[in-house]
Design a protein around this motif. Structure first.
Motif, short mmCIF file in Angstrom:
data_model
loop_
_atom_site.label_atom_id
_atom_site.label_comp_id
_atom_site.label_asym_id
_atom_site.label_seq_id
_atom_site.Cartn_x
_atom_site.Cartn_y
_atom_site.Cartn_z
N HIS A 185 36.64 43.97 24.85
CA HIS A 185 36.16 42.80 25.57
C HIS A 185 35.00 43.15 26.50
CE1 HIS A 185 39.58 40.47 24.13
NE2 HIS A 185 40.37 41.48 24.46
N ASP A 186 34.17 42.14 26.79
CA ASP A 186 33.06 42.27 27.74
C ASP A 186 33.60 41.84 29.11
OD1 ASP A 186 30.72 42.29 29.15
OD2 ASP A 186 29.82 40.59 28.11
N VAL A 187 33.73 42.78 30.03
CA VAL A 187 34.43 42.53 31.29
C VAL A 187 33.49 42.57 32.48
CG1 VAL A 187 36.30 43.28 32.81
CG2 VAL A 187 36.54 43.50 30.33
N GLN A 188 33.57 41.53 33.30
CA GLN A 188 32.91 41.49 34.61
C GLN A 188 34.00 41.47 35.67
OE1 GLN A 188 30.39 38.06 35.23
NE2 GLN A 188 30.28 38.37 37.45
N THR A 189 33.82 42.20 36.76
CA THR A 189 34.85 42.24 37.80
C THR A 189 34.39 41.56 39.08
OG1 THR A 189 34.11 44.43 38.54
CG2 THR A 189 35.88 44.36 36.91
N LEU A 190 35.35 41.02 39.79
CA LEU A 190 35.18 40.49 41.14
C LEU A 190 36.15 41.21 42.07
CD1 LEU A 190 35.08 36.60 40.61
CD2 LEU A 190 33.14 38.10 41.05
N ASN A 191 35.71 41.53 43.26
CA ASN A 191 36.61 42.10 44.29
C ASN A 191 37.39 43.29 43.74
OD1 ASN A 191 35.80 39.76 45.82
ND2 ASN A 191 37.38 38.61 44.73
N ALA A 192 36.68 44.17 43.03
CA ALA A 192 37.33 45.27 42.35
C ALA A 192 37.60 46.47 43.25
CB ALA A 192 36.49 45.71 41.15
N ARG A 193 36.94 46.54 44.41
CA ARG A 193 37.13 47.69 45.29
C ARG A 193 38.42 47.51 46.09
NH1 ARG A 193 32.90 49.96 49.88
NH2 ARG A 193 34.18 51.73 50.56
N PRO A 194 39.40 48.43 45.94
CA PRO A 194 40.66 48.29 46.68
C PRO A 194 40.43 48.31 48.19
CG PRO A 194 40.91 49.86 44.88
CD PRO A 194 39.45 49.57 44.99
N ASP A 195 41.00 47.33 48.86
CA ASP A 195 40.89 47.23 50.32
C ASP A 195 42.09 46.42 50.79
OD1 ASP A 195 40.37 46.57 52.99
OD2 ASP A 195 38.21 46.41 52.67
N GLY A 196 43.04 47.09 51.43
CA GLY A 196 44.29 46.45 51.83
C GLY A 196 44.17 45.41 52.91
N SER A 197 42.96 45.19 53.46
CA SER A 197 42.78 44.08 54.39
C SER A 197 42.41 42.80 53.64
CB SER A 197 41.70 44.41 55.42
OG SER A 197 40.43 44.54 54.79
N PHE A 198 42.21 42.91 52.32
CA PHE A 198 41.89 41.78 51.45
C PHE A 198 40.76 40.92 52.01
CE2 PHE A 198 46.56 42.56 50.93
CZ PHE A 198 46.45 43.29 49.76
N PRO A 199 39.56 41.50 52.16
CA PRO A 199 38.46 40.78 52.80
C PRO A 199 37.89 39.62 51.99
CG PRO A 199 37.68 42.86 51.91
CD PRO A 199 39.18 42.87 51.78
N ALA A 200 38.02 39.67 50.67
CA ALA A 200 37.38 38.65 49.83
C ALA A 200 38.19 37.37 49.72
CB ALA A 200 37.12 39.21 48.43
N ARG A 201 39.49 37.51 49.61
CA ARG A 201 40.38 36.35 49.50
C ARG A 201 41.78 36.79 49.84
NH1 ARG A 201 43.73 36.98 45.12
NH2 ARG A 201 42.92 37.90 43.19
N PRO A 202 42.67 35.85 50.22
CA PRO A 202 44.07 36.22 50.40
C PRO A 202 44.64 36.80 49.11
CG PRO A 202 43.64 34.07 51.36
CD PRO A 202 42.41 34.45 50.60
#
Length: 435
Positions: A185-202
């Motif tokens: 598959h052709d994959v694009q990622t969003l918010n892929a960097r692990p960050d336990g403060s979840f800055p992008a979304r809940p």
């Protein structure tokens, strides 16, 4: 101490290093001598995993540390490493100030109620079998867990060539993107960097929280959107037009594909009638369980159950593992879309009914539920109290149950007509608020 999804709570309040240390001690004292230990991306997970490992070693058990990894990666690693149990430091979809611990069997099934109680009892009683100075356990590192998981996903799903957007929600679900790429598959990622403060979304992958994913999928040539929670045990999906698919419809689509005539599908008591109605046309029946993936997994141990799922996004294929595996769900959904066409068309084939869900905040869930149970059983005939209070009426149903992880009582109602669903929901909610 344990809720329906393990131990969860706020760091420094109900979840501490002392608690993690004691859970590790209790596991080892119960005879679990080789334990896989992993954690999600929350910063507090480092110290909790260290504490749990110390407790294991102090009572003579060995810890196999896989570091930061998805919960299904850790759960499945128990069998892969021929271990006795798994311990994941995670609060799953809870907010960043929370953390917790969840325990796993080699089958991938979470510890059941009896197992959880034995651990709780040892912690309560401080009943630990401490090892002598020359018989302490060891800690080793295994860096191959995520790669092994990705390999298992590729074996379990067919290849395809869809364009897919994966929103990892700053969690540890990156294994999904890796496996999907390996499947073609052709994959694009969003918010892929692990960050336990979840800055992008809940962390919880709800329609509201995944608005950006919906927008990106709709604005591009993507065929499918995938969303995970913080530890990737949950998976939700978005159609090519940017529509967030309800959990009930996704459950129905998965179950229809997985089950054969004569099979049973395990679903919790808050699942839509649409699932049972669809499966009935295929000669498949539903087996209702208490809410919680641990109870769905228990039902799935029966050889007649070919699939289990929860509308919240936990999906279990017992032929692969008894743990909810969000990356596996993503890969099998991508395969389904590759073979049978757009997800939007697949779910449009499924008849739906008006379903209402809400909640009432309360710090005294048990007391409120006891009063509600007494009132409902006195007013209705067809009452199921296996998990909260579920009432069947001739044209619908409603369910009132306390959350296993939050200070709320959940209210769900469904009927074949919108007005009736509204009325059932309003009546059920009033019962909660007035008691």
């Amino acid at each position: 101490m344990f809720g329906t999804s393990g131990i969860r709570g706020e760091i420094g309040e109900s979840v501490t290093c002392d608690l993690a240390l004691d859970v590790g001690r209790a596991l080892a004292s119960e005879g679990y001598q080789n334990v896989v230990v992993g954690r999600d991306a929350r910063e507090s997970g480092r110290m909790l995993a260290d504490a749990a490992t110390a407790g294991l070693r102090e009572c003579g058990a060995d810890a196999i540390r896989v570091g930061e990894a998805a919960t299904p990666t850790v759960a499945r690693s128990v069998e892969w490493r021929d271990a006795d149990a798994g311990l994941v430091v995670t609060a799953s979809h809870n907010p960043p100030q929370d953390n917790g611990l969840k325990l796993w069997n080699p089958s991938g099934q979470a510890f059941d109620e009896a197992q959880r109680e034995t651990i709780s009892a040892r912690v309560r009683d401080q009943n630990f079998d401490l090892a002598s100075w020359d018989d302490l356990g060891e800690a080793t590192r295994w860096d191959g867990a995520t790669d092994r998981h990705a390999e298992a996903l590729v074996r379990a799903a067919g290849s395809g060539d869809r364009a897919i957007v994966v929103d990892a929600g700053n969690g540890v679900g990156g294994v999904t993107a890796d496996a999907l790429r390996n499947l073609g598959h052709d994959v694009q990622t969003l918010n892929a960097r692990p960050d336990g403060s979840f800055p992008a979304r809940p962390s919880e992958p709800t329609a509201e929280n995944c608005a950006t994913l919906c927008e990106v999928v709709a604005a591009t040539d993507a065929d499918l959107g995938i969303a995970h929670d913080g530890d990737a045990d949950r998976m939700r999906a978005v159609t090519a037009t940017g529509e967030f698919v309800s959990g009930d419809l996704l459950l129905a689509a998965f179950a229809r594909e997985a089950a054969n005539p004569g099979d049973r599908v395990a679903v919790p008591v808050d699942t839509s009638l649409a699932v049972a109605d669809l499966l009935e046309t295929q000669g498949v029946s539903v087996e209702r369980t208490r809410v919680g993936d641990v109870y769905v997994a228990e039902a799935a141990t029966d050889s007649g159950v070919s699939f289990g799922g929860e509308p919240s996004g936990a999906w279990i294929w017992p032929d692969e593992t008894l743990c909810p595996d969000g990356p596996l769900a993503a890969c099998r959904l991508a395969e389904l879309v590759s073979r049978r066409g757009p997800l939007g068309d697949l779910v449009a084939e499924i008849e739906t009914y008006p379903l209402r869900r809400g909640s009432v905040e309360t710090e005294r869930k048990a007391e409120k539920m006891e009063r509600v149970r007494e009132r409902v059983t006195s007013e209705y005939d067809d009452v199921d109290t296996r998990d909260g209070v579920r009432v069947e009426v001739n044209d619908g149903w409603f369910l009132i149950r306390a959350s296993g992880t939050e200070p709320i009582v959940r209210v769900t109602a469904e009927a074949r007509r919108s007005r009736r669903a509204d009325a059932l929901f309003a009546d059920a909610r009033r019962m909660v608020e007035s008691n």
